[in-house]
Design an enzyme around this catalytic site. Structure first.
Site, short mmCIF file in Angstrom:
data_model
loop_
_atom_site.label_atom_id
_atom_site.label_comp_id
_atom_site.label_asym_id
_atom_site.label_seq_id
_atom_site.Cartn_x
_atom_site.Cartn_y
_atom_site.Cartn_z
N ASP A 19 -10.34 -5.89 7.52
CA ASP A 19 -8.78 -6.08 6.74
C ASP A 19 -8.63 -4.25 6.01
OD1 ASP A 19 -11.30 -8.04 5.86
OD2 ASP A 19 -8.97 -9.05 5.89
N ARG A 63 -2.96 -8.74 -3.17
CA ARG A 63 -4.20 -8.54 -3.05
C ARG A 63 -4.57 -7.40 -2.15
NH1 ARG A 63 -7.00 -12.88 1.11
NH2 ARG A 63 -8.99 -11.98 -0.07
O1 MRU Z 1 -10.47 -12.97 1.64
P1 MRU Z 1 -9.50 -13.36 3.17
O2 MRU Z 1 -10.27 -14.58 4.21
O3 MRU Z 1 -8.00 -13.44 3.42
O4 MRU Z 1 -10.11 -12.42 3.90
C1 MRU Z 1 -10.18 -11.85 5.24
C2 MRU Z 1 -10.17 -12.15 6.57
O5 MRU Z 1 -10.05 -13.33 6.65
C3 MRU Z 1 -11.59 -11.44 6.89
O6 MRU Z 1 -12.10 -10.74 6.22
C4 MRU Z 1 -11.84 -11.40 8.52
O7 MRU Z 1 -12.87 -10.74 8.80
C5 MRU Z 1 -11.29 -10.14 8.96
S1 MRU Z 1 -9.19 -10.08 8.08
C6 MRU Z 1 -8.67 -11.16 9.68
#
Ligand code: MRU
Length: 349
Positions: free
Chosen positions: A230, A90
């Site tokens: 993120d 990712r």
């Molecule tokens: O695609 P994901 O579920 O891994 O997305 C990340 C997240 O959970 C969010 O963007 C979140 O708000 C921040 S990361 C804890």
């Protein structure tokens, strides 16, 4: 966090096996996925059995340690290739790259050092989230209604979470709060995971359609918004789940404080601005289909769009620093400005 009276972390490693709560089965089923080697841990990250910046960071650190344990003595390329594979699972969450680099470097000394480093990254993630909760709680007043987007609770980290951690602390300290959880299409992390966490913790909440935030803000129902991140660039721009930018613009319009909660391991000083953050593009099927439980209790995937439609599915967007009131980190609550962000790293660099 406690589930059915047992204390769990979202992800942990024992021996050479990585264990994690299967987030694709939640909220319908609570089960543990076991990854016996680094390829299986990569699969778990890619398929979102584990997700959320801190949780995939910890999982990636464990995957790196698994690869170092698995490496045949006479193949020096094995670990390099494994690192590339882990880092290609990712692209957006900074914590993933933060963890692989640290464990990779520790592995240059010994396998034991790599394992210790991976465990420390997970422990630090839990500790940072706890501190974010304690600090963030100071911003929450008794009687507040708080909107959040996606899931930045303990499932998205090793424990406690970021956006939800101040909410857990506020609830524990006796403040009466109400949480509005955006459903967060297309994967529904808000409706599925944030709602599951809040219910499990006994915190009052309502799931709201992603499209309802502006209306609730316009009627004075929201006192503040807290979301996770993120990856945060050196200038304070923050990437978070798709839809966050829209919420930040609306919050700004209605003069509602908009907070980002994230540990410093999410900050990427090598990224000058949000424009440099790579945004993951996910499979269109996540938009075209939905997965849920039917009345008989079977988990099913169903088409929810016109057959034959094409869709696009950017997983994140970037909120400019100008729309962020403050960033709640484990080192303090800061204004999202370059000098303030760089100051956080003064003792580390
Ligand atoms: O695609 P994901 O579920 O891994 O997305 C990340 C997240 O959970 C969010 O963007 C979140 O708000 C921040 S990361 C804890």
């Amino acid at each position: 966090m406690r589930v059915n009276n047992i204390e769990y972390r979202t992800v942990w490693m024992e021996g050479a096996t990585v264990y994690m709560i299967d987030q694709n089965r939640l909220p319908f089923e609570f089960s543990i996925f076991k990854a016996g080697n680094y390829s299986e841990t990569c699969y778990s990250i890619k398929s979102m059995i584990i997700r959320g910046a801190g949780a995939i960071g910890a999982a990636a650190g464990f995957a790196m340690a698994q690869a170092i344990m698995q490496a045949p003595g006479k193949n020096p390329n094995f670990v390099d290739k494994a690192r590339q594979e882990i880092e290609s699972t990712r692209p957006t969450a900074r914590n993933l790259f933060y963890a692989t680099e640290k464990v990779f470097l520790a592995g240059k000394h010994s396998r034991e050092a790599a394992i210790i480093e991976a465990q420390q990254i997970a422990d630090q993630d839990a500790q940072d989230s706890r501190t974010i909760g304690r600090l963030g709680n100071e911003l929450i007043q008794d009687g507040y209604s708080i909107e959040t987007h996606c899931n930045a609770g303990w499932l998205a980290f090793v424990d406690y979470g970021t956006a939800l951690s101040p909410i857990y602390f506020a609830h524990k300290s006796g403040k009466k709060i109400m949480v509005y959880a955006d459903e967060t299409r297309p994967r529904g992390q808000g409706a599925r995971l944030t709602a599951w966490e809040l219910k499990n913790a006994g915190i009052p909440f309502r799931i709201i359609p992603d499209t309802a935030g502006a209306f609730l803000m316009s009627t004075g129902k929201i006192d503040m918004m807290i979301v996770g991140a993120d990856r945060i660039a050196a200038n304070g721009d923050a990437a978070n789940k798709i839809g966050t930018l829209e919420k930040a613009i609306v919050a700004h319009h209605f003069n509602i404080p908009f907070y980002i909660a994230a540990p410093t391991s999410t900050i990427d000083l090598s990224c000058n601005s949000g424009k440099e953050i790579i945004i993951e593009e996910r499979n269109a099927d996540e938009v075209l289909y939905q997965t849920g439980m039917d009345e008989e209790g079977s988990i099913r995937k169903i088409l929810v769009s016109a057959p034959g439609s094409a869709a696009i599915n950017p997983a994140f967007d970037v909120t400019p620093a100008s729309l962020i009131t403050s960033i709640i980190t484990e080192k303090g609550i800061i204004r999202p400005k370059g000098p303030e962000i760089k100051k956080l790293f003064k003792t580390d660099t």
